[in-house]
Write a protein that holds these residues in place. Structure first.
Motif, PDB file in Angstrom:
ATOM      1  N   TYR A 107      39.406  39.486  44.451  1.00  0.00           N
ATOM      2  CA  TYR A 107      40.854  39.622  44.313  1.00  0.00           C
ATOM      3  C   TYR A 107      41.442  38.460  43.524  1.00  0.00           C
ATOM      4  CZ  TYR A 107      45.741  40.471  45.232  1.00  0.00           C
ATOM      5  OH  TYR A 107      47.080  40.734  45.065  1.00  0.00           O
ATOM      6  N   HIS A 108      41.772  38.734  42.264  1.00  0.00           N
ATOM      7  CA  HIS A 108      42.464  37.729  41.452  1.00  0.00           C
ATOM      8  C   HIS A 108      43.852  38.290  41.094  1.00  0.00           C
ATOM      9  CE1 HIS A 108      41.620  33.933  38.941  1.00  0.00           C
ATOM     10  NE2 HIS A 108      42.886  34.226  38.712  1.00  0.00           N
ATOM     11  N   TRP A 109      44.619  38.594  42.125  1.00  0.00           N
ATOM     12  CA  TRP A 109      46.067  38.830  42.060  1.00  0.00           C
ATOM     13  C   TRP A 109      46.524  40.216  41.631  1.00  0.00           C
ATOM     14  CZ3 TRP A 109      47.975  33.638  39.397  1.00  0.00           C
ATOM     15  CH2 TRP A 109      47.452  32.550  40.105  1.00  0.00           C
ATOM     16  N   MET A 121      46.219  36.211  29.185  1.00  0.00           N
ATOM     17  CA  MET A 121      47.547  36.518  29.706  1.00  0.00           C
ATOM     18  C   MET A 121      47.825  35.589  30.887  1.00  0.00           C
ATOM     19  SD  MET A 121      50.103  37.957  31.379  1.00  0.00           S
ATOM     20  CE  MET A 121      51.499  38.992  31.123  1.00  0.00           C
ATOM     21  N   GLU A 122      48.625  34.551  30.642  1.00  0.00           N
ATOM     22  CA  GLU A 122      48.860  33.525  31.651  1.00  0.00           C
ATOM     23  C   GLU A 122      50.040  33.933  32.560  1.00  0.00           C
ATOM     24  OE1 GLU A 122      47.224  31.107  32.879  1.00  0.00           O
ATOM     25  OE2 GLU A 122      48.786  29.978  33.898  1.00  0.00           O
ATOM     26  N   TRP A 123      49.888  35.099  33.211  1.00  0.00           N
ATOM     27  CA  TRP A 123      50.839  35.539  34.226  1.00  0.00           C
ATOM     28  C   TRP A 123      52.287  35.473  33.720  1.00  0.00           C
ATOM     29  CZ3 TRP A 123      47.581  38.071  37.005  1.00  0.00           C
ATOM     30  CH2 TRP A 123      46.313  37.575  37.250  1.00  0.00           C
ATOM     31  N   PHE A 145      39.019  35.831  47.754  1.00  0.00           N
ATOM     32  CA  PHE A 145      40.358  35.693  47.175  1.00  0.00           C
ATOM     33  C   PHE A 145      40.423  34.493  46.248  1.00  0.00           C
ATOM     34  CE2 PHE A 145      41.298  38.344  50.793  1.00  0.00           C
ATOM     35  CZ  PHE A 145      42.325  39.164  50.332  1.00  0.00           C
ATOM     36  N   ASN A 146      41.181  34.637  45.188  1.00  0.00           N
ATOM     37  CA  ASN A 146      41.503  33.498  44.343  1.00  0.00           C
ATOM     38  C   ASN A 146      42.858  32.914  44.759  1.00  0.00           C
ATOM     39  OD1 ASN A 146      41.117  31.794  41.865  1.00  0.00           O
ATOM     40  ND2 ASN A 146      43.100  32.723  41.379  1.00  0.00           N
ATOM     41  N   GLU A 147      42.829  31.731  45.340  1.00  0.00           N
ATOM     42  CA  GLU A 147      44.035  30.931  45.592  1.00  0.00           C
ATOM     43  C   GLU A 147      45.076  31.540  46.531  1.00  0.00           C
ATOM     44  OE1 GLU A 147      45.826  29.684  41.941  1.00  0.00           O
ATOM     45  OE2 GLU A 147      44.112  28.494  41.367  1.00  0.00           O
ATOM     46  N   TYR A 183      42.856  40.936  35.154  1.00  0.00           N
ATOM     47  CA  TYR A 183      44.141  41.297  34.539  1.00  0.00           C
ATOM     48  C   TYR A 183      44.418  40.442  33.307  1.00  0.00           C
ATOM     49  CZ  TYR A 183      48.937  42.426  33.591  1.00  0.00           C
ATOM     50  OH  TYR A 183      50.073  42.842  32.938  1.00  0.00           O
ATOM     51  N   GLN A 184      43.952  39.206  33.323  1.00  0.00           N
ATOM     52  CA  GLN A 184      44.271  38.296  32.227  1.00  0.00           C
ATOM     53  C   GLN A 184      43.514  38.602  30.936  1.00  0.00           C
ATOM     54  OE1 GLN A 184      43.913  34.789  35.145  1.00  0.00           O
ATOM     55  NE2 GLN A 184      45.397  34.006  33.674  1.00  0.00           N
ATOM     56  N   ILE A 185      42.403  39.346  31.036  1.00  0.00           N
ATOM     57  CA  ILE A 185      41.616  39.596  29.812  1.00  0.00           C
ATOM     58  C   ILE A 185      41.358  41.059  29.477  1.00  0.00           C
ATOM     59  CG2 ILE A 185      40.432  37.359  30.007  1.00  0.00           C
ATOM     60  CD1 ILE A 185      37.883  39.031  30.856  1.00  0.00           C
TER      61      ILE A 185
HETATM   62  C1  GBH Z   1      45.098  29.256  38.295  1.00  0.00           C
HETATM   63  O1  GBH Z   1      46.143  28.910  39.165  1.00  0.00           O
HETATM   64  C2  GBH Z   1      44.828  30.746  38.300  1.00  0.00           C
HETATM   65  O2  GBH Z   1      43.777  31.056  39.179  1.00  0.00           O
HETATM   66  C3  GBH Z   1      44.511  31.296  36.933  1.00  0.00           C
HETATM   67  O3  GBH Z   1      44.561  32.690  36.957  1.00  0.00           O
HETATM   68  C4  GBH Z   1      45.469  30.715  35.921  1.00  0.00           C
HETATM   69  O4  GBH Z   1      45.321  31.287  34.643  1.00  0.00           O
HETATM   70  C5  GBH Z   1      45.212  29.227  35.870  1.00  0.00           C
HETATM   71  O5  GBH Z   1      45.409  28.660  37.116  1.00  0.00           O
HETATM   72  C6  GBH Z   1      46.117  28.466  34.922  1.00  0.00           C
HETATM   73  O6  GBH Z   1      47.432  28.425  35.390  1.00  0.00           O
HETATM   74  O7  GBH Z   1      55.661  27.112  37.922  1.00  0.00           O
HETATM   75  O8  GBH Z   1      56.010  25.131  39.259  1.00  0.00           O
HETATM   76  O9  GBH Z   1      55.896  27.306  40.333  1.00  0.00           O
HETATM   77  C7  GBH Z   1      46.490  27.528  39.148  1.00  0.00           C
HETATM   78  C8  GBH Z   1      47.510  27.152  40.196  1.00  0.00           C
HETATM   79  C9  GBH Z   1      49.663  27.738  40.969  1.00  0.00           C
HETATM   80  C10 GBH Z   1      49.422  26.622  38.888  1.00  0.00           C
HETATM   81  C11 GBH Z   1      51.084  28.128  40.616  1.00  0.00           C
HETATM   82  C12 GBH Z   1      50.821  26.997  38.513  1.00  0.00           C
HETATM   83  C13 GBH Z   1      52.995  27.476  39.360  1.00  0.00           C
HETATM   84  C14 GBH Z   1      53.768  26.205  39.387  1.00  0.00           C
HETATM   85  N1  GBH Z   1      48.844  27.575  39.794  1.00  0.00           N
HETATM   86  N2  GBH Z   1      51.624  27.138  39.715  1.00  0.00           N
HETATM   87  S1  GBH Z   1      55.441  26.452  39.199  1.00  0.00           S
END
Ligand code: GBH
Length: 480
Positions: A128-130, A432-434, A172-174, A25-27
């Protein structure tokens, strides 16, 4: 538990591999093209633009759906031996269900895999990456146990189509991010905040889904395809703020309730959620008048089914916090933070980054790797993400410093006896950083998101990483 002195090795061992990572999704962009179905991030960004920092979407993102060949050239140029990317579930199965496969999706991932292999780059694939297909969210998403079966079906399609060439799978990722960001605070798609309840339901379904996908591989594919399957778990390192017993206990609880939460059921000898987590949530739930713990029970047969379902641990790590005992008197309103019951702090001396949550604390990486070695019987670890966010500078000195320091601590951990065999830098390109949209950049390559052709430009960190990979050692190895 850190064993030897520093500096015994300066070079990465010959078995050690470097890689680079991205997620679909990010790219990719092309969110509705060539038969792709809608996923929860498409829906979330379109319906709630306010919930993304810059009101952006991943509709185009890095346009990697079209520029995949160029991106693989960038990967190649770095000299990495493998590329970690994810498959978009709804590009492959537009409805989420396995009865209808999208041929354009199959073609897209076949192209990527084949081109990687032609260039001697191993594909390492996250299932699965979200980006859950929207129809599965409409059924309750990862809080509905039936989704575990649909995830297994999806995994089987993926193994069948690509497993002749892909030998490293991440289910799964995370889990921690999935469960908390999706169902606790609702910061991520689909934005459902059900504090103290949703995240725990999600974790059980996710563990069962992971285990089903693992067993399916074991039973039907491992013999012929000969690959390995793991899961990527992320965690901050938590360090006790003081030497007091009370804070040490709180710190261990924080580690167990964040990392141990999904780590214990899969990687510990006994399986199941950590005892300290079960006890604490049961106690708090009861005092809040719930009839039973908000943390679902894993039955003995579920515990057995989940325990041991790994060939490696994928580890994402970015940063550290100090921990003190919190207020252990439960509040009336359930929440995960209240359940954990600790105070988290940062040291004002720690170097900041562009992300409010990320502070540069390299030594935490070594502590974490050693804690995993001791607690979980020294599993095979692939670091699947480690990265630094800034505003997109081309001369990204701070990113270079971050990686050099974290890699130094990784070398020290190998020296301590940790079985870490891979390091995957996050990320190939800015993306795309979510919920932060395009306001945070993690890439070794800059992407101009104002230009419709999304040109890429190498940053200083790209040549830094190339140098590390090529020399198999770090410049200015400072720990000696
Ligand atoms: C990863 O998560 C992801 O796998 C990746 O897709 C992402 O681009 C990358 O990190 C960089 O962020 O705003 O205080 O609620 C990392 C772990 C967990 C870090 C959720 C940010 C939110 C903190 N992430 N966290 S807060």
């Amino acid at each position: 538990f850190i064993r030897n002195g520093d500096c015994q090795i300066h070079e990465f061992p010959s078995y050690f591999e470097f890689g680079i990572s991205t997620s679909a999704y990010q790219i990719e962009g092309a969110w509705n093209e060539d038969g792709k179905g809608e996923n929860i991030w498409d829906r979330f960004t379109h319906e709630y633009p306010n919930r993304i920092a810059d009101r952006s979407t991943g509709d185009i993102a890095c346009d990697s759906y079209r520029q995949w060949e160029n991106d693989i050239n960038l990967v190649k140029d770095l000299g990495v031996t493998y590329y970690r990317f994810s498959i978009s579930w709804s590009r492959l199965l537009p409805t989420g269900f396995s009865n209808k496969i999208n041929p354009a999706g199959v073609r897209y991932y076949n192209n990527i895999i084949d081109k990687l292999l032609q260039n001697d780059i191993e594909p390492m694939v996250t299932l699965y990456h979200w980006d859950l297909p929207q129809p599965l969210q409409d059924l309750g998403g990862l809080t509905n146990p039936v989704i575990a079966k649909y995830f297994r079906d999806y995994a089987i399609v993926v193994y069948t189509l690509f497993g002749d060439r892909v030998k490293k799978w991440i289910t799964f990722n995370e889990p921690w991010s999935i469960c908390l960001s999706t169902y606790e605070n609702g910061n991520h798609a689909p934005g459902i905040a059900m504090p103290g309840i949703g995240c725990y339901l999600c974790s059980k379904v996710l563990l069962l889904a992971h285990a089903k996908a693992y067993h399916a591989y074991d039973k039907r594919f491992r013999k012929t395809q000969n690959g390995i399957v793991g899961i990527t778990i992320s965690t901050f390192w938590y360090e006790s703020k003081t030497l007091s017993e009370k804070d040490a206990v709180a710190t261990e609880r924080a580690l167990q309730m964040n990392f141990g939460w999904c780590m214990n059921p899969i990687f510990s000898n006994k399986g199941d959620f950590p005892k300290v987590m079960k006890d604490r949530i049961e106690f708090v739930s009861k005092s809040q008048n719930f009839s039973e713990s908000r943390l679902p029970t894993l039955t003995p047969s579920e515990i057995k089914y989940i325990q041991g379902t790994y060939d490696f641990l994928g580890l994402n790590h970015y940063t550290t916090r100090f921990i003190e005992e919190g207020n252990l008197t439960p509040s009336q309103v359930p929440s995960f933070d209240d359940d954990v019951g600790v105070k988290m702090e940062v040291d004002p001396k720690w170097e900041k980054s562009a992300a409010h949550w990320l502070f540069v604390v390299p030594w935490g990486f070594r502590r974490l790797l050693n804690w995993i070695r001791v607690k979980y019987n020294n599993p095979l670890v692939f670091v699947t993400e480690n990265g630094y966010p800034d505003k997109g500078e081309l001369n990204d000195e701070a990113r270079i410093r971050y990686h050099n320091q974290y890699l130094t601590e990784l070398l020290n951990s190998i020296n301590d006896g940790c079985n870490v065999q891979r390091y995957t830098l996050w990320s190939l390109t800015d993306n795309m950083e979510w919920s932060s949209g395009y306001t945070l950049k993690f890439g070794l390559y800059y992407v101009d998101f104002n230009n419709s052709s999304r040109p890429r430009l190498p940053k200083s960190s790209a040549s830094y990483y190339k140098g590390v990979i090529n020399n198999r050692s770090l410049p200015n190895f400072t720990n000696c």
